[in-house]
Write a protein that holds these residues in place. Sequence first.
Motif, mmCIF file in Angstrom:
data_model
loop_
_atom_site.group_PDB
_atom_site.id
_atom_site.type_symbol
_atom_site.label_atom_id
_atom_site.label_comp_id
_atom_site.label_asym_id
_atom_site.label_seq_id
_atom_site.Cartn_x
_atom_site.Cartn_y
_atom_site.Cartn_z
ATOM 1 N N LEU A 1 0.825 -1.209 0.000
ATOM 2 C CA LEU A 1 0.000 0.000 0.000
ATOM 3 C C LEU A 1 0.859 1.258 0.000
ATOM 4 C CD1 LEU A 1 -2.837 -0.973 2.478
ATOM 5 C CD2 LEU A 1 -3.176 -0.120 0.153
ATOM 6 N N VAL A 2 1.873 1.282 0.851
ATOM 7 C CA VAL A 2 2.749 2.452 0.932
ATOM 8 C C VAL A 2 3.429 2.695 -0.411
ATOM 9 C CG1 VAL A 2 4.824 3.408 2.019
ATOM 10 C CG2 VAL A 2 3.084 2.270 3.417
ATOM 11 N N GLU A 3 3.961 1.640 -1.011
ATOM 12 C CA GLU A 3 4.647 1.795 -2.301
ATOM 13 C C GLU A 3 3.687 2.271 -3.391
ATOM 14 O OE1 GLU A 3 6.914 -0.915 -5.636
ATOM 15 O OE2 GLU A 3 6.924 -1.603 -3.555
ATOM 16 N N ALA A 4 2.525 1.647 -3.492
ATOM 17 C CA ALA A 4 1.567 2.004 -4.544
ATOM 18 C C ALA A 4 1.088 3.445 -4.395
ATOM 19 C CB ALA A 4 0.379 1.055 -4.514
ATOM 20 N N PRO B 1 1.698 9.953 -7.528
ATOM 21 C CA PRO B 1 0.970 11.203 -7.272
ATOM 22 C C PRO B 1 -0.446 11.236 -7.843
ATOM 23 C CG PRO B 1 2.770 11.565 -8.831
ATOM 24 C CD PRO B 1 2.901 10.158 -8.332
ATOM 25 N N ASP B 2 -0.757 10.383 -8.820
ATOM 26 C CA ASP B 2 -2.118 10.364 -9.362
ATOM 27 C C ASP B 2 -3.134 9.803 -8.376
ATOM 28 O OD1 ASP B 2 -1.653 11.600 -11.779
ATOM 29 O OD2 ASP B 2 -1.294 9.726 -12.857
ATOM 30 N N ILE B 3 -2.713 8.945 -7.456
ATOM 31 C CA ILE B 3 -3.660 8.375 -6.502
ATOM 32 C C ILE B 3 -4.165 9.452 -5.539
ATOM 33 C CG2 ILE B 3 -3.976 6.687 -4.642
ATOM 34 C CD1 ILE B 3 -2.165 4.801 -6.312
ATOM 35 N N PRO B 4 -3.313 10.180 -4.824
ATOM 36 C CA PRO B 4 -3.867 11.236 -3.960
ATOM 37 C C PRO B 4 -4.452 12.413 -4.741
ATOM 38 C CG PRO B 4 -1.474 11.206 -3.817
ATOM 39 C CD PRO B 4 -1.878 10.008 -4.624
ATOM 40 N N ARG B 5 -4.029 12.583 -5.986
ATOM 41 C CA ARG B 5 -4.568 13.682 -6.795
ATOM 42 C C ARG B 5 -6.073 13.531 -7.000
ATOM 43 N NH1 ARG B 5 -3.323 14.888 -13.163
ATOM 44 N NH2 ARG B 5 -4.547 16.809 -13.289
ATOM 45 N N TRP B 6 -6.541 12.305 -7.234
ATOM 46 C CA TRP B 6 -7.938 12.076 -7.575
ATOM 47 C C TRP B 6 -8.752 11.408 -6.477
ATOM 48 C CZ3 TRP B 6 -8.570 15.156 -11.335
ATOM 49 C CH2 TRP B 6 -7.679 15.235 -12.404
ATOM 50 N N THR B 7 -8.132 11.060 -5.355
ATOM 51 C CA THR B 7 -8.834 10.332 -4.286
ATOM 52 C C THR B 7 -8.611 11.035 -2.948
ATOM 53 O OG1 THR B 7 -6.978 8.909 -3.661
ATOM 54 C CG2 THR B 7 -8.363 8.149 -5.505
ATOM 55 N N VAL C 1 -6.907 9.625 -0.629
ATOM 56 C CA VAL C 1 -5.669 9.054 -0.091
ATOM 57 C C VAL C 1 -4.727 10.202 0.288
ATOM 58 C CG1 VAL C 1 -3.621 7.689 -0.685
ATOM 59 C CG2 VAL C 1 -5.895 6.897 -1.371
ATOM 60 N N PRO C 2 -4.192 10.180 1.520
ATOM 61 C CA PRO C 2 -3.308 11.272 1.939
ATOM 62 C C PRO C 2 -1.982 11.284 1.184
ATOM 63 C CG PRO C 2 -3.669 9.693 3.746
ATOM 64 C CD PRO C 2 -4.417 9.195 2.560
ATOM 65 N N ALA C 3 -1.390 12.456 1.121
ATOM 66 C CA ALA C 3 -0.046 12.611 0.540
ATOM 67 C C ALA C 3 0.735 13.565 1.434
ATOM 68 C CB ALA C 3 -0.129 13.163 -0.874
ATOM 69 N N PRO C 4 1.929 13.216 1.820
ATOM 70 C CA PRO C 4 2.601 11.946 1.528
ATOM 71 C C PRO C 4 1.914 10.791 2.262
ATOM 72 C CG PRO C 4 3.895 13.200 3.096
ATOM 73 C CD PRO C 4 2.740 14.075 2.695
ATOM 74 N N TYR C 5 2.105 9.590 1.740
ATOM 75 C CA TYR C 5 1.478 8.385 2.282
ATOM 76 C C TYR C 5 2.557 7.509 2.883
ATOM 77 C CZ TYR C 5 -1.935 4.546 2.483
ATOM 78 O OH TYR C 5 -2.793 3.567 2.900
ATOM 79 N N GLY C 6 2.383 7.160 4.156
ATOM 80 C CA GLY C 6 3.388 6.356 4.836
ATOM 81 C C GLY C 6 2.785 5.157 5.536
ATOM 82 N N GLU C 7 3.617 4.450 6.261
ATOM 83 C CA GLU C 7 3.180 3.245 6.961
ATOM 84 C C GLU C 7 2.034 3.520 7.938
ATOM 85 O OE1 GLU C 7 5.086 0.034 9.974
ATOM 86 O OE2 GLU C 7 6.280 0.488 8.193
ATOM 87 N N PRO C 8 2.059 4.634 8.699
ATOM 88 C CA PRO C 8 0.909 4.894 9.588
ATOM 89 C C PRO C 8 -0.409 5.040 8.821
ATOM 90 C CG PRO C 8 2.773 6.261 10.226
ATOM 91 C CD PRO C 8 3.130 5.610 8.922
#
Length: 191
Positions: A29-32, A36-42, A44-51
């Motif tokens: 999950l962290v790698e995927a 930048p397109d994932i948090p751009r349109w969803t 999902v937080p950015a930056p995205y980390g293990e927590p």
Amino acid sequence: MTRIVLPAEPLEAGPTALRPWRDSEIAWLVEACQDPDIPRWTAVPAPYGEPDARTFLSRRYDALHAGTEASFAIVTSEDIDHGLLGSISLMHLAWQDDSGEVGYWLARGARGHGHATRAVRRICAWGFEVLGLERIALLTATGNLPSQRVAERAGFTREAVLRSYLLSKQGRLDMVVFGLLREELRLAGAL
């Protein structure tokens, strides 16, 4: 309140399948979600980390118990255990209206192979058939043309544009609303 029980077997749609997320998939999950397109349109937080991944995976249990959301990993049918492609959820479930919303994202390498369309069709069929939903919405930003094409290929009807609807990392976004009714999926032969 309706507690949701996920299926024991994966929901398959050709080379694409949906199965429950596993706690061991934090690193993937962290790698995927570095794309930048994932948090751009969803959402999902950015930056995205293990927590963030741990929070996502732990909240899925609460959402199932509360009856508000059902989240699945999108995987390849050939490798149900390790062929991770993305995430899909039935969310914002409104039991009083028998309605909900579908949301999804795919890892960069999984895009362009029909996985999103098959996953959206399959989760909607499950939502209508098992959860008893009558309507499922799909919202996508006006600028996210690939997601709009997924909605159309999955059988959704474009209904409206909600102006300045979503506050994103880039500012306020206009969102296109698509809708799919149980009868439409039945007429298409998916139920």
